[in-house]
Design an enzyme around this catalytic site. Sequence first.
Site, short mmCIF file in Angstrom:
data_model
loop_
_atom_site.label_atom_id
_atom_site.label_comp_id
_atom_site.label_asym_id
_atom_site.label_seq_id
_atom_site.Cartn_x
_atom_site.Cartn_y
_atom_site.Cartn_z
N ASP A 11 0.87 -1.17 0.00
CA ASP A 11 0.00 0.00 0.00
C ASP A 11 0.90 1.22 0.00
O ASP A 11 1.49 1.56 1.04
CB ASP A 11 -0.92 0.02 1.22
N THR A 49 -12.86 -9.01 -1.87
CA THR A 49 -14.05 -8.37 -1.31
C THR A 49 -14.02 -6.87 -1.58
O THR A 49 -14.74 -6.11 -0.94
CB THR A 49 -14.14 -8.61 0.22
N ARG A 70 -13.50 -4.56 -5.11
CA ARG A 70 -14.31 -4.16 -6.26
C ARG A 70 -14.11 -5.17 -7.38
O ARG A 70 -13.00 -5.67 -7.59
CB ARG A 70 -13.91 -2.75 -6.75
N ASP A 88 -16.52 -11.89 -3.53
CA ASP A 88 -17.78 -11.31 -3.09
C ASP A 88 -18.24 -10.24 -4.08
O ASP A 88 -19.33 -9.68 -3.92
CB ASP A 88 -17.63 -10.69 -1.70
N GLU A 93 -21.45 -7.53 -12.03
CA GLU A 93 -22.46 -7.89 -11.03
C GLU A 93 -23.71 -7.03 -11.09
O GLU A 93 -24.76 -7.42 -10.59
CB GLU A 93 -21.86 -7.84 -9.64
N HIS A 111 -22.03 -10.14 -3.11
CA HIS A 111 -21.72 -8.82 -2.59
C HIS A 111 -22.39 -8.61 -1.23
O HIS A 111 -23.04 -7.58 -0.97
CB HIS A 111 -22.17 -7.72 -3.57
#
Length: 338
Positions: A174, A233, A235, A259, A264, A302
């Site tokens: 990150d 989980t 995007r 997810d 979607e 989701h």
Amino acid sequence: MVKVAIFSSSAYVRRQMAPLLEAHPGSFHIDVPCSLSTAALCQGAEAVCLFVSDEATHDVMEVFHEFGIKLMLLRCPEMFCLDLRAAEDARIRILKVPGYSEHAVAEHAVALSMALNRRLVRCYERVNANNFNLGGLCGIDFHGKTIGIIGVGKVGTVAARIFKALGMRLVAWDPFNREAVAALGGTHVEEIDDLYKEADVISLHVPLTNSTRHMINQESISIMKRGVLIINTARGHVVHTPSIINGLRSGQLGGVALDVYEEEGSLFNQDRSEYSDEERIKYWDFQFATLRSFPNTVITPHSAFLTTESLKMVCNSMLSNLKEYEMGGPYTWELHRW
């Protein structure tokens, strides 16, 4: 008092939004998703409440404007189909929620990793069919393995702590939160390729930006450890779906748990279990059908955010947004200022 028309109002939404209806009498639920054919159902309201899969296109905005809608409340941090320019032209203010419970999403990511690794879906299905054979159910110990966390924001931090509590070695990437990784007792890698090469399990917790779109692709998968597990989980568009299908086919990927999914918007938050064959074919997503056909994929709709605490947080955020609107601002969580 502002009256709110709440679209995509399934049973859990009605329970979630009970405090809003109590505080804003005259507000009402609309069962169906928002689209051009349903937008006019907002008649009688000053505000609409939309969810991630609702449609807020240019034409929908024109309908809202025609019916006097002044405010759009999102019960999500972002939407798939939202025309900001059209909202500005229609003078519709858009207020969002800051996010969901980071614990809800992080715990779901860990749960997906466990279900994938220990073949829990297959175990459940076998026992229900009176099949108690153990063949094909072998997983690995997470203890001593390396977890790669991509994105160390609120959710990524909680997920990292849980994975570390299992005895996993933490490697994270990150560029904006290097210190957070050190505080977690992990190793921050400057080059994300180093994470790909080291991790036994990769959990994605990044927002969707130009730099993160399709970051999991054919090239990145090719340098990962053979048999790596990928958990998403974050995007749907962070992952390039054809690439993970190829990775599963080749065995380069040991499994994938999702997810979220790139397309979607046309699938999730709907019940198609009783569709006719003709309707099924009409809406058939061949890519998704291929993805879910693998024995080493786990897909949830989701629902990572879906806990009692998270839903309460969302409702409270919306009530705060409504209060700021009635006071004329300033707005803490305005999506787009005009």
